[in-house]
Design a protein around this motif. Structure first.
Motif, PDB file in Angstrom:
ATOM      1  N   LEU A  84      14.560   7.340  -3.595  1.00 50.64           N
ATOM      2  CA  LEU A  84      13.354   6.826  -4.251  1.00 50.64           C
ATOM      3  C   LEU A  84      12.141   7.164  -3.394  1.00 50.64           C
ATOM      4  CD1 LEU A  84      14.392   3.361  -5.691  1.00 50.64           C
ATOM      5  CD2 LEU A  84      14.151   5.529  -6.879  1.00 50.64           C
ATOM      6  N   PHE A 117      16.597  -4.450  -7.234  1.00 47.02           N
ATOM      7  CA  PHE A 117      15.223  -4.529  -6.739  1.00 47.02           C
ATOM      8  C   PHE A 117      14.759  -5.972  -6.623  1.00 47.02           C
ATOM      9  CE2 PHE A 117      15.793  -0.590  -9.033  1.00 47.02           C
ATOM     10  CZ  PHE A 117      15.196   0.356  -8.218  1.00 47.02           C
ATOM     11  N   ASN A 121      13.287  -5.319 -12.300  1.00 49.73           N
ATOM     12  CA  ASN A 121      13.066  -4.063 -13.030  1.00 49.73           C
ATOM     13  C   ASN A 121      14.049  -3.844 -14.172  1.00 49.73           C
ATOM     14  OD1 ASN A 121      11.028  -3.612 -11.281  1.00 49.73           O
ATOM     15  ND2 ASN A 121      12.062  -2.050 -10.072  1.00 49.73           N
ATOM     16  N   LEU A 122      14.329  -4.883 -14.933  1.00 57.44           N
ATOM     17  CA  LEU A 122      15.111  -4.680 -16.151  1.00 57.44           C
ATOM     18  C   LEU A 122      14.225  -3.978 -17.170  1.00 57.44           C
ATOM     19  CD1 LEU A 122      16.936  -8.111 -16.436  1.00 57.44           C
ATOM     20  CD2 LEU A 122      17.841  -5.958 -15.598  1.00 57.44           C
ATOM     21  N   PHE A 123      14.851  -3.347 -18.176  1.00 56.45           N
ATOM     22  CA  PHE A 123      14.074  -2.655 -19.202  1.00 56.45           C
ATOM     23  C   PHE A 123      13.689  -3.657 -20.280  1.00 56.45           C
ATOM     24  CE2 PHE A 123      17.186   0.706 -17.711  1.00 56.45           C
ATOM     25  CZ  PHE A 123      16.315   1.205 -16.757  1.00 56.45           C
ATOM     26  N   HIS A 125      12.261  -3.602 -23.122  1.00 56.60           N
ATOM     27  CA  HIS A 125      12.350  -3.310 -24.557  1.00 56.60           C
ATOM     28  C   HIS A 125      13.800  -3.263 -25.035  1.00 56.60           C
ATOM     29  CE1 HIS A 125      12.947   0.387 -22.460  1.00 56.60           C
ATOM     30  NE2 HIS A 125      13.213   1.055 -23.556  1.00 56.60           N
ATOM     31  N   LEU A 126      14.741  -3.460 -24.137  1.00 59.11           N
ATOM     32  CA  LEU A 126      16.147  -3.392 -24.512  1.00 59.11           C
ATOM     33  C   LEU A 126      16.790  -4.765 -24.317  1.00 59.11           C
ATOM     34  CD1 LEU A 126      17.155  -0.079 -22.684  1.00 59.11           C
ATOM     35  CD2 LEU A 126      16.465  -0.361 -25.050  1.00 59.11           C
ATOM     36  N   ILE A 134      22.964   1.439 -21.341  1.00 60.80           N
ATOM     37  CA  ILE A 134      22.188   2.684 -21.446  1.00 60.80           C
ATOM     38  C   ILE A 134      22.580   3.683 -20.356  1.00 60.80           C
ATOM     39  CG2 ILE A 134      20.154   1.879 -20.142  1.00 60.80           C
ATOM     40  CD1 ILE A 134      18.510   3.478 -22.268  1.00 60.80           C
ATOM     41  N   ARG A 183      23.977  -4.396 -14.217  1.00 65.43           N
ATOM     42  CA  ARG A 183      23.567  -3.074 -14.689  1.00 65.43           C
ATOM     43  C   ARG A 183      24.014  -1.979 -13.721  1.00 65.43           C
ATOM     44  NH1 ARG A 183      17.270  -1.919 -15.539  1.00 65.43           N
ATOM     45  NH2 ARG A 183      17.251  -2.216 -13.283  1.00 65.43           N
TER      46      ARG A 183
ATOM     47  N   LYS B 192       5.823   1.278 -12.007  1.00 68.51           N
ATOM     48  CA  LYS B 192       6.641   2.200 -11.220  1.00 68.51           C
ATOM     49  C   LYS B 192       8.095   1.732 -11.162  1.00 68.51           C
ATOM     50  CE  LYS B 192       6.145   4.320  -6.735  1.00 68.51           C
ATOM     51  NZ  LYS B 192       6.215   3.600  -5.474  1.00 68.51           N
ATOM     52  N   GLY B 193       8.270   0.411 -11.143  1.00 73.06           N
ATOM     53  CA  GLY B 193       9.616  -0.166 -11.073  1.00 73.06           C
ATOM     54  C   GLY B 193      10.528   0.314 -12.189  1.00 73.06           C
ATOM     55  N   GLN B 194       9.958   0.562 -13.377  1.00 69.18           N
ATOM     56  CA  GLN B 194      10.760   1.033 -14.498  1.00 69.18           C
ATOM     57  C   GLN B 194      11.303   2.432 -14.228  1.00 69.18           C
ATOM     58  OE1 GLN B 194      11.481  -0.633 -17.621  1.00 69.18           O
ATOM     59  NE2 GLN B 194      10.956  -2.312 -16.277  1.00 69.18           N
ATOM     60  N   GLU B 196      11.756   3.667 -11.288  1.00 67.29           N
ATOM     61  CA  GLU B 196      12.708   3.569 -10.178  1.00 67.29           C
ATOM     62  C   GLU B 196      14.050   3.039 -10.661  1.00 67.29           C
ATOM     63  OE1 GLU B 196      10.809   1.276  -7.169  1.00 67.29           O
ATOM     64  OE2 GLU B 196       9.616   2.971  -6.457  1.00 67.29           O
ATOM     65  N   ALA B 197      14.002   2.024 -11.545  1.00 68.48           N
ATOM     66  CA  ALA B 197      15.247   1.466 -12.062  1.00 68.48           C
ATOM     67  C   ALA B 197      16.011   2.538 -12.837  1.00 68.48           C
ATOM     68  CB  ALA B 197      14.947   0.271 -12.957  1.00 68.48           C
ATOM     69  N   ALA B 198      15.286   3.320 -13.637  1.00 71.50           N
ATOM     70  CA  ALA B 198      15.941   4.368 -14.415  1.00 71.50           C
ATOM     71  C   ALA B 198      16.541   5.424 -13.487  1.00 71.50           C
ATOM     72  CB  ALA B 198      14.950   5.014 -15.373  1.00 71.50           C
ATOM     73  N   ILE B 212      13.292   5.108 -21.691  1.00 68.51           N
ATOM     74  CA  ILE B 212      12.696   3.979 -20.971  1.00 68.51           C
ATOM     75  C   ILE B 212      11.175   3.947 -21.115  1.00 68.51           C
ATOM     76  CG2 ILE B 212      12.523   2.800 -18.737  1.00 68.51           C
ATOM     77  CD1 ILE B 212      15.403   3.017 -19.868  1.00 68.51           C
TER      78      ILE B 212
END
Lengths: 276, 293
Positions: A84, A117, A121-123, A125-126, A134, A183, B192-194, B196-198, B212
């Motif tokens: 990252l 994290f 940082n979950l998504f 919209h899902l 996913i 996840r 940014k976290g999104q 990074e999570a992906a 995402i």
């Protein structure tokens, strides 16, 4: 040997040597059995150096807890482990595969490394179930049915099977963080990285997350945790690492670390966070 | 006394009175000075007329133009949305060339008046495109066919198809620049976290964008996109300049042949207003509904 060849060889000897050094000397045999290995890692943000010459090995199944004051480079270190962030010099390898900016294998590498994290940082919209499936569906190519079965299984393991069809913002912080752990687990990772997983939680929710992490540790998962939860650290850690100002100051098994650390700074830090 | 009247301050009343006087003065000027003869009774006939040939009511020029405007707006919006999303993604690309091309396109379209863009496009590109793709004879072929009802429903009179296509494309190109900026803002508003999570579950850049970032970004920018759609409906009046048979063009024709200057233009204004205002009400309601979830 002909003299001109000899001269040529002498002239370029340092190049050969540095190549050998890069490939082997700086990365000796005994470290290759380690699932994570960092050698002499430096990391800069502009002119600011965040990591100084950090070296560290994590064996398969080992649980490492990293602690230290804020700004000491703990998060930076584990973020470098799954690419990252990218280190500026030194070598980091996961399962013998080098992590660097140019690597084409980075997405493949990350499939084996779960990351949890501070901010979950979950998504958003899902649904919870979709958050969990996913990755397996899009990245691992698992069928939808199988991915959902797996997801429900892991939700069971983090003790929230009944939340599968809700959206992340309908869950409490502790529940969200457990979903985030599930996840990563759904990707059947070999390694789990935790970046201060309980720091953003209300106090009453910290334990439910730590309990899940302890169960995970008991199952033999390789874990690297950045955390200030010393009770948790004492319970699960095989190795404690104390960092300060971008350097690893102390590496010790928990017994020694909590009772008789070598460095004065570490002793002071522990006395500050364990005082009350 | 109704409740809302009680809430009026004497200053409000003063302002309303001044406005009323202002409107009355203009009215008197038009009526008296211009010696204009109002013939409102002729307008309905230009919206719907009774066809003795088919023995039914058929749309006349104004309604034909109105329908054409709706058609053009829908097709141009779809095209603008597709182009705009591509442009928005390109603007956020890590590749410098892609980013620069997108920026160039955007700056050209943003810094040239729409009318100029439309003329340039029409005289240089559209002629070439339509000749190259042989659209004209293809459309005539369809126009001559017996059962072309679907085509007529979608595109109106197929003999006018080439100019309709030019109109749609140029309008879409022009609006796509703005849609692109909206989409870019949406993409960049995703934390940014999104990303990074992906990344941390092994997703590549394209998957991250597709599953995402874009779903979240597009949902966030739906209100400004809806606004842009309404702007597009209004902007569609400009393409009357390249003889696309939409509402404004039809009104110009009508005024030229009947001299119903005020009546025709006021009717057209009302039609545009009804269309755009009901769209904006519709979007507002949809937005409120999606907020509730």
């Amino acid at each position: 040997m002909r003299s001109d060849i000899r001269a040529h060889y002498d002239k370029h000897k340092h190049l050969l040597y540095s190549q050998i050094e890069d490939g082997l000397a700086r990365f000796p045999m005994e470290h290759r059995n380690n699932i994570i290995s960092a050698r002499n890692v430096d990391k800069f943000y502009g002119a600011f150096q965040a990591l100084y010459d950090v070296s560290l090995n994590v064996a398969k199944g080992e649980r490492v807890v990293i602690c230290g004051p804020s700004g000491s480079g703990k998060s930076t270190l584990i973020r470098c482990m799954n690419g990252l962030e990218f280190h500026n010099s030194g070598i980091i390898t996961i399962n013998g595969v080098e992590v660097n900016e140019r690597s084409k294998q980075l997405p493949a590498l990350r499939q084996d490394i779960g990351m949890v994290f501070q901010q979950f940082n979950l998504f958003p919209h899902l649904t919870i179930l979709e958050n969990l499936t996913i990755g397996p569906i899009r990245v691992r190519g698992v069928s939808k049915v199988e991915a959902e079965e797996r997801a429900r299984n892991y939700l069971e393991r983090v003790h929230i099977p009944e939340q599968a069809d809700k959206y992340p913002n309908q869950l409490s912080g502790g529940q969200q963080q457990r979903v985030a752990i599930a996840r990563s687990l759904c990707m059947e990772t070999q390694i789990m990285l935790f970046d201060e997983p309980t720091s953003a939680l209300d106090p009453e929710m910290i334990n439910e997350v730590l309990d899940v992490m302890i169960e995970l540790a008991d199952s033999g998962m390789t874990m690297v945790c950045v955390t200030h939860e010393m009770g948790f650290a004492r319970k699960v850690a095989d190795t404690m690492i104390f960092m300060e100002a971008g350097r690893i100051v102390e590496t010790a098994p928990p017994n020694k670390f909590f009772t008789a650390p070598d460095s004065e700074r570490c002793r002071l830090f522990l006395s500050q966070i364990l005082a009350h | 006394m109704p409740k809302f009247l009680k809430r009026l301050h004497w200053l409000d009343i003063l302002i309303l009175v001044i406005l009323a006087v202002f409107v009355a003065v203009i009215w008197v000027r038009i009526d008296g000075t211009l010696n204009y003869k109002w013939r409102w009774d002729r307008i309905p006939n230009y919206i719907l007329r009774y066809s003795t040939k088919y023995e039914t009511w058929v749309p006349n020029v104004l309604l034909q133009g109105f329908i054409a405007t709706i058609r053009i707006s829908i097709f141009a919006s779809i095209l603008a949305l597709i182009l705009g999303v591509i442009l928005g993604i390109a603007r956020c690309s890590t590749n410098l060339t892609v980013r620069m091309l997108a920026r160039t396109y955007l700056e050209f379209l943003r810094n040239i008046p729409p009318i100029v863009v439309i003329f340039i496009f029409y005289f240089f590109l559209s002629e070439q495109l339509i000749t190259a793709l042989n659209i004209e004879s293809w459309a005539r072929g369809i126009a001559r066919q017996e059962n072309n009802a679907v085509w007529e429903f979608l595109f109106g009179d197929m003999r006018r198809f080439p100019s309709l296509v030019s109109g749609i494309i140029v309008l879409a190109l022009f609006e796509s620049a703005f849609v692109g900026e909206i989409v870019r803002a949406g993409i960049q508003s995703i934390p940014k976290g999104q990303h990074e999570a992906a990344k941390s579950i092994g997703m590549g850049r394209i998957d991250t964008l597709r599953y995402i970032v874009l779903p979240q970004a597009l949902k966030k920018v739906t209100p400004p996109l809806a606004n842009q759609f309404i702007t597009l409906v209004k902007d569609s009046a400009i393409i009357s300049l390249i003889s696309v048979q939409e509402l404004t063009f039809k009104t110009v024709e009508l005024v030229a042949s009947t001299r119903l200057i005020f009546e025709a233009w006021l009717t057209t204004a009302a039609l545009y207003f009804v269309l755009c205002f009901s769209l904006s009400m519709l979007f507002r309601r949809l937005e409120r509904k999606s907020d509730q979830r």
